[in-house]
Design a protein around this motif. Structure first.
Motif: not given
Length: 297
Positions: A28-57
């Motif tokens: 999913w994206v965090d528009i205001g936070g300018k980040r893309i998130h990834r969460l593994e279900i089961g393993g519970d690993r959580h990663d984020t990546w910065p974006t160069p502008d507001f990510p919307t979708s």
């Protein structure tokens, strides 16, 4: 149905959540936070990546990687990679920005726009016009405008098995159905199916396998409402966050509803008393959802 916090993500505006069955993970994206998130279900690993502008979708690509809507352009992206501009849907509307975006069943990517409500620092910017529209982006890169520029805050994109396209205008507090012609790649005959629903305002949605729409009720709604494709209320799930924003079905059997939420415009006092705002929520529904299609380009 019981809702629980799956991740205290503290998203400013969590949006556009999708389930990758291949990875057993949510994106999913965090528009205001300018980040893309990834969460593994089961393993519970959580990663984020910065974006160069507001990510919307965000949507998955059949070739691997993702198609991502930023504020003005639609890009191709792979985790830890760069953002490669694919198309700019509204080059003649500089005061607008992209908002909702979703891969359609035919492998195209649909986006919708709105008057930009964000200052460069992510703080709220006043809106005074209803100038949003819907666009279809073909895998070839061709962009087709599907509606006039007449919507306030554009949200929700869902294609039912019976040929309806469902869409919402948050400011109008309305959800619409259009006739969707998959051959002509057009939408027509708009009618209002939900209007003035008393819990908050409509934000993002997803469909289940019964063609019912699960709609996040933002701006204090603190719930996800389930509607039939003709607007009948089928259920309501209360949530521990007040601004739910987007939802998708995930998990091994696609029966868990995952919901993003926002902290946007909330006071420090409110957040101190409600630190769970902006969290990712999980709801065990017992109802099967649908797999997300992948962009064919």
């Amino acid at each position: 149905m019981q809702a629980k916090i799956a991740l205290n993500a503290r998203n400013i505006v969590g949006e556009s959540i999708i389930w990758s069955g291949d990875e057993q993970a949510l994106y999913w994206v965090d528009i205001g936070g300018k980040r893309i998130h990834r969460l593994e279900i089961g393993g519970d690993r959580h990663d984020t990546w910065p974006t160069p502008d507001f990510p919307t979708s965000i949507g998955m690509r059949a070739k691997g990687g993702f198609i991502v809507g930023l504020a003005h352009q639609v890009c191709f992206w792979t985790p830890d990679g760069t953002f490669e501009t694919f198309v700019i849907p509204e080059p003649d509307w500089p005061a607008n920005r992209l908002n909702e975006g979703r891969v359609a069943p035919d492998g195209s990517f649909w986006v919708s726009t709105m008057q930009n409500n964000l200052n460069p620092d992510g703080s709220p910017k006043d809106m005074d016009s209803h100038v949003g529209a819907i666009y279809r982006i073909d895998p070839s890169g061709a962009v087709t405008q599907l509606t006039p520029n007449s919507y306030g805050i554009t949200n929700t994109m869902a294609w039912t098995s019976t040929g309806n396209f469902l869409f919402a205008d948050t400011l109008a507090n309305e959800i619409y159905a259009f006739d969707y012609d998959a051959t002509a790649r057009t939408i027509a005959n708009r009618r209002t199916i939900v209007s003035g629903f008393e819990r908050g305002l409509p934000d993002g949605s997803c469909l289940d396998s019964e063609d019912a729409l699960w709609n996040c009720r933002v701006v204090g709604g603190a719930a996800v409402a389930r509607f039939s494709e003709i607007g009948e209320r089928l259920g309501l799930v209360d949530l521990p966050v007040s601004w739910p924003t987007s939802c998708t079905f995930g998990g091994p059997d696609l029966t868990t509803l995952y919901v993003t939420s926002a902290r946007f415009t909330m006071t420090a006092e409110h957040l101190a008393a409600h630190p769970q705002e902006g969290s990712l929520i999980a709801v065990e529904t017992g109802i099967r959802g649908l797999q997300e299609p992948k962009f064919a380009g």
